[in-house]
Design a protein around this motif. Structure first.
Motif, PDB file in Angstrom:
ATOM      1  N   GLY A  40       0.805  -1.104   0.174  1.00 46.13           N
ATOM      2  CA  GLY A  40      -0.115   0.191   0.048  1.00 46.13           C
ATOM      3  C   GLY A  40       0.957   1.538  -0.008  1.00 46.13           C
ATOM      4  N   LEU A  41       0.366   2.402  -0.648  1.00 39.31           N
ATOM      5  CA  LEU A  41       0.945   3.613  -0.395  1.00 39.31           C
ATOM      6  C   LEU A  41      -0.448   4.651  -0.181  1.00 39.31           C
ATOM      7  N   THR A  42      -0.011   5.533   0.796  1.00 37.84           N
ATOM      8  CA  THR A  42      -1.166   6.662   1.077  1.00 37.84           C
ATOM      9  C   THR A  42      -0.557   7.956   0.463  1.00 37.84           C
ATOM     10  N   ILE A  43      -1.116   8.635  -0.558  1.00 37.11           N
ATOM     11  CA  ILE A  43      -0.279   9.630  -1.145  1.00 37.11           C
ATOM     12  C   ILE A  43      -0.330  10.941  -0.528  1.00 37.11           C
ATOM     13  N   CYS A  50       3.602  13.947  -7.310  1.00 42.19           N
ATOM     14  CA  CYS A  50       2.178  14.469  -7.352  1.00 42.19           C
ATOM     15  C   CYS A  50       2.053  16.152  -8.325  1.00 42.19           C
ATOM     16  N   GLU A  51       1.001  16.262  -8.694  1.00 42.57           N
ATOM     17  CA  GLU A  51       0.915  17.372  -9.547  1.00 42.57           C
ATOM     18  C   GLU A  51      -0.612  17.728  -9.446  1.00 42.57           C
ATOM     19  N   ASP A  52      -0.768  18.929  -9.242  1.00 44.34           N
ATOM     20  CA  ASP A  52      -2.320  19.346  -9.186  1.00 44.34           C
ATOM     21  C   ASP A  52      -3.142  18.582  -8.437  1.00 44.34           C
ATOM     22  N   GLY A  53      -2.745  18.064  -7.151  1.00 45.03           N
ATOM     23  CA  GLY A  53      -3.514  17.173  -6.186  1.00 45.03           C
ATOM     24  C   GLY A  53      -3.690  15.877  -6.670  1.00 45.03           C
ATOM     25  N   LEU A  54      -3.044  15.616  -7.903  1.00 44.53           N
ATOM     26  CA  LEU A  54      -2.978  13.927  -8.440  1.00 44.53           C
ATOM     27  C   LEU A  54      -1.580  13.235  -8.362  1.00 44.53           C
ATOM     28  N   PHE A  55      -1.879  11.987  -8.083  1.00 49.12           N
ATOM     29  CA  PHE A  55      -0.588  11.153  -8.223  1.00 49.12           C
ATOM     30  C   PHE A  55      -0.385  10.542  -9.566  1.00 49.12           C
ATOM     31  N   THR A  56       0.793  10.900 -10.053  1.00 48.08           N
ATOM     32  CA  THR A  56       0.802  10.828 -11.617  1.00 48.08           C
ATOM     33  C   THR A  56       1.422   9.486 -12.077  1.00 48.08           C
ATOM     34  N   GLU A  57       1.535   9.368 -13.346  1.00 51.24           N
ATOM     35  CA  GLU A  57       1.652   8.001 -14.105  1.00 51.24           C
ATOM     36  C   GLU A  57       3.370   7.606 -13.501  1.00 51.24           C
ATOM     37  N   PRO A  58       4.279   8.124 -13.482  1.00 54.36           N
ATOM     38  CA  PRO A  58       5.439   7.688 -13.134  1.00 54.36           C
ATOM     39  C   PRO A  58       5.573   7.240 -11.561  1.00 54.36           C
ATOM     40  N   PRO A 100      -4.688   8.218  -8.889  1.00 54.18           N
ATOM     41  CA  PRO A 100      -5.197   8.621  -7.131  1.00 54.18           C
ATOM     42  C   PRO A 100      -5.158  10.090  -6.882  1.00 54.18           C
ATOM     43  N   LEU A 101      -5.974  10.457  -5.996  1.00 54.20           N
ATOM     44  CA  LEU A 101      -5.615  12.071  -5.376  1.00 54.20           C
ATOM     45  C   LEU A 101      -4.714  11.825  -4.377  1.00 54.20           C
ATOM     46  N   ILE A 106      -3.519   3.678  -2.257  1.00 52.99           N
ATOM     47  CA  ILE A 106      -3.544   2.708  -3.280  1.00 52.99           C
ATOM     48  C   ILE A 106      -3.013   1.330  -2.564  1.00 52.99           C
ATOM     49  N   ASP A 107      -3.938   0.378  -2.793  1.00 53.97           N
ATOM     50  CA  ASP A 107      -3.679  -0.982  -2.573  1.00 53.97           C
ATOM     51  C   ASP A 107      -3.375  -1.868  -3.713  1.00 53.97           C
TER      52      ASP A 107
END
Lengths: 148, 124
Positions: A40-43, A50-58, A100-101, A106-107
């Motif tokens: 798991g990972l909590t963002i 993170c960009e604009d409140g989103l956890f991005t592709e990489p 994810p925000l 994330i699980d």
């Protein structure tokens, strides 16, 4: 196994993976057996991906790679060895349904499909609130510290 | 996210849909503090992001990588030894919303291929 009682969490994850801040993209190892693990990972807002409140592709790709790395580290630790360094060899069919925000968790479940000559082939799925966020296949090269 | 911090685009050569990006890496980027301590190597995922940001630069659109069909990491990139890179991409704009890119990251003379990439983006 349970979410309330993970195998390894937080700072202790550093015993399982060679990565360090700011690129650490895993905070929990919930469960692991011979061929599967759950992580798991909590963002957090300060996460470098993170960009604009989103956890991005990489970040998502790295999270799955480090899930495999933590799995390898846990397996090594059980044998009394240090956490090996793993490199991504190949990513295939990485499909991202949604990013994810910040604040979400994330699980991820990883399944090792094969392990030959320090190359692990795995498939993984990442979910957020029970909904699929990303899935992929990945090949990881494990550098065995004991033989180098 | 990484342009102008992790890497810089020094030059862009366009030939129809084939674009060549001349890249310079920044070996003192903070990511190397953790990848790995005392042994800086480029995180593969940062180079995937670098490809995405090059496609954004070319198309002038903000993109979401929704399908990374295949990405092979054949050789490790060390920012101190390989500060200069070439990214050659074939970029196809399918319908205004979907953009396909295929290509590779090599050293400046093209003799070593570090990454082969094939992916699909959606405009944001």
């Amino acid at each position: 196994m349970s979410k309330e009682n993970p195998i390894c969490q937080g700072e202790e994850m550093k015993n399982l993976i060679p990565q360090r801040d700011p690129i650490i993209q895993i905070d929990s190892l919930y469960n692991a057996d011979e061929t599967t693990c759950e992580t798991g990972l909590t963002i957090k807002e300060e996460n470098m991906f993170c960009e604009d409140g989103l956890f991005t592709e990489p970040g998502l790709i790295e999270h799955i790679a480090q899930s495999a790395s933590a799995f390898a580290g846990y397996t090594a630790m059980k044998k009394g060895r240090p956490a090996p360094i793993g490199y991504i060899g190949e990513v295939k069919k990485f499909k991202i349904t949604r990013l994810p925000l910040v604040g979400e968790t994330i699980d991820t479940s990883v399944q090792i499909i094969s392990e030959i000559n320090n190359i692990s082939l795995l498939s993984a799925e990442s979910k957020v609130n029970g909904f699929l966020a990303a899935s992929c296949q990945m090949k990881i090269f494990i550098k065995d510290e004991q033989t180098n | 996210m990484l342009k102008d911090s992790y890497f810089n685009i020094l030059d862009m050569e366009k030939n129809d849909n084939d674009i060549l990006f001349h890249i310079e890496l920044n070996p003192s980027h903070k990511v190397y503090e953790g990848h790995f301590p005392g042994m800086p190597v480029c995180p593969g995922v940062c180079n995937v992001e670098m490809i995405k940001e090059c496609v954004q630069e070319h198309t002038g659109k903000r993109l979401f990588l929704n399908n990374l069909s295949q990405c092979k990491f054949s050789a490790v990139i060390t920012p101190t030894y390989n500060p200069l890179l070439l990214i050659s991409l074939n970029i196809e704009n399918i319908d205004g919303e979907t953009i396909k890119a295929k290509g590779k990251i090599t050293d400046p003379d093209g003799s070593t291929t570090f990454i082969d990439f094939k992916g699909e983006f959606q405009t944001k």
